[in-house]
Design an enzyme around this catalytic site. Structure first.
Site, short mmCIF file in Angstrom:
data_model
loop_
_atom_site.label_atom_id
_atom_site.label_comp_id
_atom_site.label_asym_id
_atom_site.label_seq_id
_atom_site.Cartn_x
_atom_site.Cartn_y
_atom_site.Cartn_z
CD GLU A 159 -3.43 -5.88 4.21
OE1 GLU A 159 -4.26 -5.08 4.69
OE2 GLU A 159 -2.21 -5.68 4.21
CD GLU A 185 -3.20 -0.84 2.06
OE1 GLU A 185 -3.33 0.26 2.62
OE2 GLU A 185 -4.01 -1.77 2.20
C1 PNW Z 1 -4.10 -1.88 5.69
N1 PNW Z 1 -7.38 3.69 5.75
O1 PNW Z 1 -3.98 -0.59 6.13
C2 PNW Z 1 -2.73 -2.42 6.04
O2 PNW Z 1 -2.03 -3.00 4.99
C3 PNW Z 1 -2.69 -3.22 7.29
O3 PNW Z 1 -1.41 -3.13 7.84
C4 PNW Z 1 -3.79 -2.76 8.24
O4 PNW Z 1 -3.70 -3.34 9.50
C5 PNW Z 1 -5.10 -3.09 7.57
O5 PNW Z 1 -5.21 -2.48 6.29
C6 PNW Z 1 -6.32 -2.72 8.40
O6 PNW Z 1 -6.36 -1.35 8.60
C7 PNW Z 1 -4.88 0.42 6.00
O7 PNW Z 1 -7.50 4.45 6.75
C8 PNW Z 1 -5.00 1.28 7.07
O8 PNW Z 1 -7.99 3.92 4.68
C9 PNW Z 1 -5.83 2.36 6.98
C10 PNW Z 1 -6.53 2.59 5.81
C11 PNW Z 1 -6.41 1.73 4.74
C12 PNW Z 1 -5.58 0.63 4.85
#
Ligand code: PNW
Length: 489
Positions: free
Chosen positions: A396, A208
């Site tokens: 994921e 990401e």
């Molecule tokens: C992903 N948002 O992160 C990550 O790849 C993981 O490490 C994380 O734990 C998981 O999703 C769950 O959050 C994100 O705020 C974190 O849009 C935040 C966002 C998107 C993805």
């Protein structure tokens, strides 16, 4: 890779999990019936393709703990988490799930689920404590032990090389704002992939880019928390992409011809508001433009005209050679899909318009996860069509839930079960309609350190008591176990 178990094996495995989770026998019996009817080819089941990869995912900083063990260097997340006010409740990941020491227990949990694959990440500061220079053999050995233990359990390792834990020493030189970081990343990625060559067949460069650049460089909600604007931000984004491209080349150079290289990118999947042809066409255009700074650039080797026009004077400076590197051919694309955005056709220059979510639209515990199962139907389908991607993994998918142990110690996370059931049904429908999805990694195996939300948002299908490190499979574990065993939803 995931053969349908014999009835006896299946009942035994589910029995173990049911005992751990103290789930009544009725559920056990109905799951076994599903598997049995599937073996007889019941038409009522929605079946996934043969050989479909079922996995779970975690990331180094979120689960490992042991931040000072065996010569690990400091990462930007250590610094950020120890800065007062950054993380909910002042949590840090100094211990987290202690998976650095407890990985055998975590692998046993995966065996209980019956997963065929595990997506983990390597902590760059364990391998090069200062970011570059002399590798740390003890750090390398840890991942060799982990990967060997996975193979011994019949679980295929999928390795991400960068899940946001940049060595602090490199941040002091500008982090992703410094072009040299892209080169340093490629050197590390090539070195590590070479060390794991033959034991790991699938490598992902980065996780990401959109999130760590957007939240860590653009805003202050993730490490390093810079809050940049304009050209400086766009240049950092470009150098992260360059790091991906250079790493693809470095990994290829360091590994055998069978090794497959990709990345794991987060998308807010573009969905048509409903599937009228004009809205589907609008969503397809949106999929290309909304990902212009990431997937579109990586799969076409260029920034779209609209992207550069919109950025104007803030656009990154780049060379033709850099764009060729960014467009280095990959073997698969990982997509992290939690939610999406609705689009409708519009009579404007872009031909589409995003539809804001009404305040009544349902979301999960995390306010950013709108309940949108269509995201996992449309996301892979439209990205594959628009960018010509032939192999996709959902690297994921999952949700947070507030479910906690009840008086009997069970964690009955029906909201997560509902979420997974609906998303997996839509994934199966997408594959049946031609989306080239080869596997699915549930985020996450364990409750873990959810970045700036600390331990306040739990994404695991296994409950973790962070005071004792006791792991308890939640109801969703039992659900996922049944999906894997029957290869159907
Ligand atoms: C992903 N948002 O992160 C990550 O790849 C993981 O490490 C994380 O734990 C998981 O999703 C769950 O959050 C994100 O705020 C974190 O849009 C935040 C966002 C998107 C993805």
């Amino acid at each position: 890779m995931n053969p349908i178990l014999t009835r006896r094996q299946f009942t035994k495995a589910i029995g173990g999990l049911a005992a751990a989770c103290a789930i009544p026998l009725a559920a056990k019996a109905s799951a076994a019936t599903a598997a049995a009817s599937d073996a007889q080819g019941s038409a009522a089941k929605r079946v996934f393709p043969k050989g479909f990869v079922w996995g779970t995912a975690t990331a180094a900083y979120q689960v490992e703990g042991a931040v000072k063990a065996d010569g690990r260097g400091e990462s930007i997340w250590d610094v950020y988490a120890h800065t007062p006010g950054r993380i909910v409740h002042g949590d840090t990941a100094d211990v987290a799930d202690d998976s650095y020491h407890r990985y055998p227990e975590d692998i046993a949990l995966m065996r209980g689920l019956g997963v065929g694959a595990y997506r983990f990440s390597v902590a760059w500061p364990r391998i090069f404590p200062e970011g570059t220079g002399k590798p740390n053999a003890k750090g390398v050995d840890y991942y060799k032990r982990l990967v060997d233990a996975l193979h011994a359990a019949g679980i295929e390792p999928y390795c991400t090389l960068y899940h946001w834990d940049l060595p602090e020493a490199l941040q002091r030189k500008g982090g992703w704002q410094n072009r040299d970081t892209a080169k340093a990343f490629a050197d590390y990625a090539g070195y590590m992939a070479g060390q794991l060559d033959g034991r790991v067949r699938h490598f992902m460069t980065m996780n990401e880019i959109s999130t760590f650049i957007g939240n860590g460089y653009g805003s202050t909600s993730m490490a390093p928390g810079l809050g940049l604007k304009g050209q400086a931000l766009e240049q950092a984004r470009h150098y992260a992409l360059l790091g991906h491209g250079l790493a693809v080349q470095a990994i290829r150079a360091a590994t055998n011809a069978k090794t497959r290289v990709g990345s794991a990118e987060g998308i807010n999947a573009a969905m048509p508001a409903f599937d009228a042809p004009e809205h589907v066409a609008a969503a397809r255009k949106a999929a290309v433009e909304q990902n212009a700074g990431y997937l579109t650039a990586m799969h076409t080797g260029r920034y779209t005209d609209q992207y550069l026009k919109t950025l104007g004077a803030d656009a990154p400076k780049f060379t033709a050679d850099e764009m060729r590197i960014i467009g280095s051919k990959t073997d698969f694309q990982g997509l992290n899909i939690y939610t999406g955005d609705y689009y409708i056709a519009a009579d404007n220059e872009r031909g589409y318009e995003v539809v804001p979510f009404p305040s009544s639209y349902p979301n999960m515990q995390s306010s950013w996860i709108q309940f949108a199962p269509g995201a996992i139907y449309w996301g892979p389908k439209l990205m594959a069509e628009a960018l010509g991607i032939s192999d996709i993994y959902i690297t994921e998918n999952g949700t947070s839930s507030t479910a906690a142990p009840d008086s009997q110690g069970r964690v009955l996370d029906t909201d997560r079960v509902m979420f997974l059931q609906q998303y997996l049904a839509e994934l199966q429908r997408g594959i049946a309609d031609g989306a080239p999805v080869r596997g699915y990694f549930l985020w996450s195996l364990l409750d873990n350190f959810e970045w700036s939300r600390g331990f306040s948002e739990r994404f695991g299908i296994t409950y973790v008591d962070f005071a004792t490190q006791k792991r308890t499979p939640k109801l969703s574990s039992q659900f996922y176990r049944g999906v894997i065993a029957s290869n159907a939803i």
